[in-house]
Every structure is written in C-alpha cells, then in structure tokens.
Design a protein around this motif. Structure first.
Motif, PDB file in Angstrom:
ATOM      1  N   GLU A 160      14.394   8.948  -7.166  1.00  0.00           N
ATOM      2  CA  GLU A 160      14.531   8.109  -6.116  1.00  0.00           C
ATOM      3  C   GLU A 160      13.413   7.204  -5.885  1.00  0.00           C
ATOM      4  O   GLU A 160      13.768   5.956  -5.284  1.00  0.00           O
ATOM      5  CB  GLU A 160      14.505   8.988  -4.648  1.00  0.00           C
ATOM      6  N   ASN A 161      12.371   7.218  -6.561  1.00  0.00           N
ATOM      7  CA  ASN A 161      11.126   6.029  -6.432  1.00  0.00           C
ATOM      8  C   ASN A 161      10.136   6.530  -7.842  1.00  0.00           C
ATOM      9  O   ASN A 161      10.500   7.530  -8.225  1.00  0.00           O
ATOM     10  CB  ASN A 161      10.551   6.340  -5.124  1.00  0.00           C
ATOM     11  N   TYR A 162       8.991   5.969  -7.678  1.00  0.00           N
ATOM     12  CA  TYR A 162       8.373   5.965  -8.969  1.00  0.00           C
ATOM     13  C   TYR A 162       7.440   7.518  -8.896  1.00  0.00           C
ATOM     14  O   TYR A 162       7.283   7.923 -10.139  1.00  0.00           O
ATOM     15  CB  TYR A 162       6.899   4.960  -8.555  1.00  0.00           C
ATOM     16  N   SER A 163       7.720   8.365  -7.973  1.00  0.00           N
ATOM     17  CA  SER A 163       7.164   9.692  -8.086  1.00  0.00           C
ATOM     18  C   SER A 163       7.956  10.536  -9.105  1.00  0.00           C
ATOM     19  O   SER A 163       7.610  11.336  -9.374  1.00  0.00           O
ATOM     20  CB  SER A 163       7.347  10.499  -6.455  1.00  0.00           C
ATOM     21  N   CYS A 164       9.197   9.898  -9.339  1.00  0.00           N
ATOM     22  CA  CYS A 164       9.999  10.560 -10.368  1.00  0.00           C
ATOM     23  C   CYS A 164       9.430  10.874 -11.668  1.00  0.00           C
ATOM     24  O   CYS A 164       9.765  11.643 -12.648  1.00  0.00           O
ATOM     25  CB  CYS A 164      11.385   9.849 -10.589  1.00  0.00           C
ATOM     26  N   ALA A 173       0.855  -1.180   0.085  1.00  0.00           N
ATOM     27  CA  ALA A 173      -0.064   0.172   0.072  1.00  0.00           C
ATOM     28  C   ALA A 173       1.039   1.248   0.020  1.00  0.00           C
ATOM     29  O   ALA A 173       0.712   2.109  -0.830  1.00  0.00           O
ATOM     30  CB  ALA A 173      -1.076   0.239   1.368  1.00  0.00           C
ATOM     31  N   ASP A 174       1.767   1.364   0.856  1.00  0.00           N
ATOM     32  CA  ASP A 174       2.548   2.674   0.881  1.00  0.00           C
ATOM     33  C   ASP A 174       3.694   2.476   2.012  1.00  0.00           C
ATOM     34  O   ASP A 174       4.252   3.378   2.524  1.00  0.00           O
ATOM     35  CB  ASP A 174       1.637   3.918   1.838  1.00  0.00           C
ATOM     36  N   SER A 175       4.549   1.092   1.929  1.00  0.00           N
ATOM     37  CA  SER A 175       5.685   0.900   2.366  1.00  0.00           C
ATOM     38  C   SER A 175       6.809   2.018   2.206  1.00  0.00           C
ATOM     39  O   SER A 175       6.991   2.217   0.758  1.00  0.00           O
ATOM     40  CB  SER A 175       6.154  -0.538   2.374  1.00  0.00           C
ATOM     41  N   PRO A 176       7.312   2.557   3.003  1.00  0.00           N
ATOM     42  CA  PRO A 176       8.534   3.514   2.707  1.00  0.00           C
ATOM     43  C   PRO A 176       9.851   2.782   2.449  1.00  0.00           C
ATOM     44  O   PRO A 176      10.695   3.281   1.884  1.00  0.00           O
ATOM     45  CB  PRO A 176       9.005   4.289   4.120  1.00  0.00           C
ATOM     46  N   LYS A 177       9.696   1.313   2.336  1.00  0.00           N
ATOM     47  CA  LYS A 177      10.718   0.466   1.953  1.00  0.00           C
ATOM     48  C   LYS A 177      10.806   0.227   0.492  1.00  0.00           C
ATOM     49  O   LYS A 177      11.701  -0.462   0.100  1.00  0.00           O
ATOM     50  CB  LYS A 177      10.702  -0.919   2.770  1.00  0.00           C
ATOM     51  N   LEU A 178       9.562   0.397  -0.162  1.00  0.00           N
ATOM     52  CA  LEU A 178       9.365   0.339  -1.500  1.00  0.00           C
ATOM     53  C   LEU A 178       9.460   1.522  -2.315  1.00  0.00           C
ATOM     54  O   LEU A 178       9.213   2.754  -1.908  1.00  0.00           O
ATOM     55  CB  LEU A 178       8.178  -0.215  -1.889  1.00  0.00           C
ATOM     56  N   HIS A 179      10.272   1.343  -3.610  1.00  0.00           N
ATOM     57  CA  HIS A 179       9.823   2.496  -4.789  1.00  0.00           C
ATOM     58  C   HIS A 179       8.851   2.789  -5.225  1.00  0.00           C
ATOM     59  O   HIS A 179       8.268   3.644  -5.586  1.00  0.00           O
ATOM     60  CB  HIS A 179      11.147   2.221  -5.833  1.00  0.00           C
ATOM     61  N   LYS A 183      -1.012   5.168  -7.796  1.00  0.00           N
ATOM     62  CA  LYS A 183      -2.466   5.939  -7.974  1.00  0.00           C
ATOM     63  C   LYS A 183      -2.230   7.578  -8.221  1.00  0.00           C
ATOM     64  O   LYS A 183      -2.875   8.063  -8.965  1.00  0.00           O
ATOM     65  CB  LYS A 183      -3.410   5.938  -6.685  1.00  0.00           C
ATOM     66  N   GLU A 184      -1.268   7.947  -7.526  1.00  0.00           N
ATOM     67  CA  GLU A 184      -0.982   9.416  -7.558  1.00  0.00           C
ATOM     68  C   GLU A 184      -0.364   9.875  -8.499  1.00  0.00           C
ATOM     69  O   GLU A 184      -0.622  11.154  -9.027  1.00  0.00           O
ATOM     70  CB  GLU A 184      -0.190   9.803  -6.099  1.00  0.00           C
ATOM     71  N   ILE A 185       0.552   9.194  -9.224  1.00  0.00           N
ATOM     72  CA  ILE A 185       1.677   9.346 -10.246  1.00  0.00           C
ATOM     73  C   ILE A 185       0.972   9.325 -11.830  1.00  0.00           C
ATOM     74  O   ILE A 185       1.436   9.750 -12.857  1.00  0.00           O
ATOM     75  CB  ILE A 185       2.864   9.168 -10.291  1.00  0.00           C
ATOM     76  N   GLY A 186       0.026   8.415 -11.815  1.00  0.00           N
ATOM     77  CA  GLY A 186      -0.766   8.290 -13.123  1.00  0.00           C
ATOM     78  C   GLY A 186      -0.163   6.754 -13.653  1.00  0.00           C
ATOM     79  O   GLY A 186      -0.154   6.592 -15.043  1.00  0.00           O
ATOM     80  N   GLY A 187       0.149   5.898 -12.801  1.00  0.00           N
ATOM     81  CA  GLY A 187       0.691   4.437 -13.232  1.00  0.00           C
ATOM     82  C   GLY A 187      -0.827   3.668 -14.109  1.00  0.00           C
ATOM     83  O   GLY A 187      -1.619   3.926 -13.364  1.00  0.00           O
ATOM     84  N   PHE A 199      13.080  -0.451 -10.574  1.00  0.00           N
ATOM     85  CA  PHE A 199      12.696   0.010  -9.357  1.00  0.00           C
ATOM     86  C   PHE A 199      12.349  -1.125  -8.167  1.00  0.00           C
ATOM     87  O   PHE A 199      11.818  -2.234  -8.744  1.00  0.00           O
ATOM     88  CB  PHE A 199      11.545   1.087  -9.176  1.00  0.00           C
ATOM     89  N   ASP A 200      13.226  -1.109  -6.908  1.00  0.00           N
ATOM     90  CA  ASP A 200      13.171  -1.899  -6.150  1.00  0.00           C
ATOM     91  C   ASP A 200      14.276  -3.037  -6.293  1.00  0.00           C
ATOM     92  O   ASP A 200      14.151  -4.038  -5.438  1.00  0.00           O
ATOM     93  CB  ASP A 200      11.615  -2.536  -5.718  1.00  0.00           C
ATOM     94  N   GLY A 201      14.646  -3.038  -7.372  1.00  0.00           N
ATOM     95  CA  GLY A 201      15.886  -3.958  -7.554  1.00  0.00           C
ATOM     96  C   GLY A 201      17.275  -3.558  -7.302  1.00  0.00           C
ATOM     97  O   GLY A 201      18.135  -4.019  -7.644  1.00  0.00           O
TER      98      GLY A 201
END
Length: 307
Positions: free
Chosen positions: A272-276, A23-29, A36-40, A261-263
């Motif tokens: 730094e993460n999907y938000s990029c 859902a929203d783990s800070p450990k994941l990119h 949902k937020e970025i348009g995936g 990401f996450d690899g």
C-alpha cells in the motif's frame, strides 16, 4: 537493509495539492518519515507533466516541480541530501538518504536541447523519453502509430550520453526502445515489469529484457497492480514472479525496484505504501541470499549509475 527506489511521483502529487507536506502526509505513499523508518537510502523523484497541461506551459511546470523538490522536499528534511553521482551516494552518512531528480517524459522540453540542458543543470540525473503518448522525441507505448525516435530524439539520447545520464525507456514505444538500444550508453527501464508474466503493454518483452541486460542496463520492478497481474487479488507473490523471471533471463545483476508510488491510487494487498519494503525484504530473504537481496534492493542500481 538499504533501499534504492528508482521512481516515484511525489513531486506530481505535491504540485497537484500544495497543502501536502512531504514529512508525513497521509496522502502520500512515500514520505520522509517512511524513508527514515524503513531504510530508504536513495529515492528518485520524477518530474511528470500531466497531459492536461498546455504545451506552452509544460517547461514552466517542470520548473515548478523542481522548485518543490528543493524547497518542499529537501529543505525541510535534514537527513535528505541531493545526490546525482555514485560518489555522492557513497559519501552519504549512515543516517542520510539520497534524493535524485529525474524526468518522466520529454514533453517539458518541446524540441529544445537548451531546455533539456537547463533541466540537467538544475539536477536531473535520468531522462525518460516519453510518457504513454507522442512528443517531439518519440512515440509512447500507447501511441497507435508506434513510431521510434525522431531526429531530435536521437540528438536527445546523444546529449544524455555526453552528460553521463540514464536514458529511461519505461513508457517508450517498442520501435523507440530498439532505437534507444542502438544509441544509448546508459539505458534503463526505471519502472517496468515482464510482459511474459503480465501481458500489459507497459511491460517489457523478453527480447527487450535481454537487450537491456546486454547493454548493461537496469530494470526497476513496478508495484502498480495492473503491471503485476491480471488477477483480481494481487499480492507480493505476484511481484516476486516478475523478479524471479527477470533473474531467470540473466538479470540478477540488472534488476531492482522502481515502485511508481504516488503515481497511482490502486494498490495491491501488502504493498500500500513505502512501508511494504519491510515485507518485500522478508519475502525476498526466503528465496534469495542476503547478498542477492541487497543487490536487488540497492547495489544493482547504485553500480549502474553512469558516474
């Protein structure tokens, strides 16, 4: 703007650490919240079996990751829908996100087409033949021998053709790559960059990029810093150099994104993460038309799904 990301290792991270929540783990990119937020719109989730897993346990670990995909990624995420075909994706509602299941390396199947068929029946839509080293299918790019496809490996590619699945050449040896080009109907490099721009062995040489384009394949830009540049400080401009160069070779309709990401843990500034992807979109729109950017981010991979 919609985003089709052809490679991430969320399942591997969640397998390593059962406390991680998608859902929203800070450990994941990549998380459900960020998608949902970025348009995936479509996210590919790879099954990657780490080297330390004993050979006799690798198929079981693949099954465990598939279980994570269905139970811990899809089930708690109401807008995330399993997809495997172009029609599945086109049928998604505006607020829904497609999740595809892929295999990164055939270590999990040993020398068994039955195991491959089982993974396909469980939802795998794309198969990477190797990780960096050798397996029964072929040698990976870091295997010193540099061998190509084995007899079994050729059978695997033929099975992928029959099943209308992508054959993924990322991580594959150079000889293995050329063997795939002769056999595969639907080749892609889900997360690979240009060797001319960054001389890392995991990147694609010009001749390989030309071959993928000529076979109507796809190349997903990888955001892992060592694949982008050898410079100490890496930014989005380094990523743009790879995309620009692949386009200059005729790849405008054959390039997309496979973030990886996450690899990896080392990230570049601004990526730094999907938000990029928000910043990536803004950067792309400064150099390309809105239609071109839409192709890079989404349409190119969508149009190259085999069915």
């Amino acid at each position: 703007m919609r985003i089709f990301d052809a490679h991430c290792d969320v399942l591997y991270q969640m397998w390593l650490d059962p406390t991680i929540e998608f859902a929203d783990s800070p450990k994941l990119h990549i998380t459900y919240k960020r998608l949902k937020e970025i348009g995936g719109k479509v996210q590919c989730f790879a099954i990657y079996i780490p080297e330390q897993v004993r050979p006799e346990s690798r198929f079981e670990v693949a099954l465990e990751m598939i279980d994570i995909f269905y139970k811990r990624v899809l089930a708690p995420s109401p807008l995330l829908k399993f997809v495997r075909t172009r029609d599945d994706i086109n049928a998604l509602k505006d607020n829904e996100i497609g999740a595809m299941l892929t295999l990164e390396g055939c270590d999990a199947i040993d020398n068994s087409l039955i195991k491959l068929s089982t993974l396909i029946r469980l939802g795998v839509s794309s198969v990477g033949l190797t990780w960096n080293y050798a397996n029964f299918v072929a040698d990976g790019i870091l295997e010193e021998r540099g061998g190509g496809l084995s007899t079994f490996g050729k059978d695997v590619v033929r099975e992928l053709n029959r099943s209308y699945l992508w054959t993924d050449v990322s991580h594959l040896s150079i000889q293995g790559f050329w063997d795939v080009m002769e056999l595969a109907d639907f080749p892609i490099a889900s997360h690979s960059n240009s060797f001319t721009i960054c001389k890392n062995r995991r990147n694609l040489q010009d001749e390989q990029i030309y071959a993928l384009i000529n076979k109507n394949g796809m190349i997903g830009i990888n955001l892992y810093p060592p694949f982008l540049s050898t410079r100490p400080k890496i930014t989005i401009s380094d990523m743009l150099k790879h995309l620009d160069y692949i386009c200059s070779l005729g790849g405008e309709y054959h390039v997309g994104f496979g973030s990886d990401f996450d690899g990896f843990s080392e990230t570049a500034k601004g990526m730094e993460n999907y938000s990029c992807y928000e910043v990536i979109i803004d950067s792309l729109l400064k150099h390309y038309s809105e239609n071109q950017v839409s192709r890079f981010l989404y349409k190119n991979f969508l149009e190259h799904i085999p069915r």
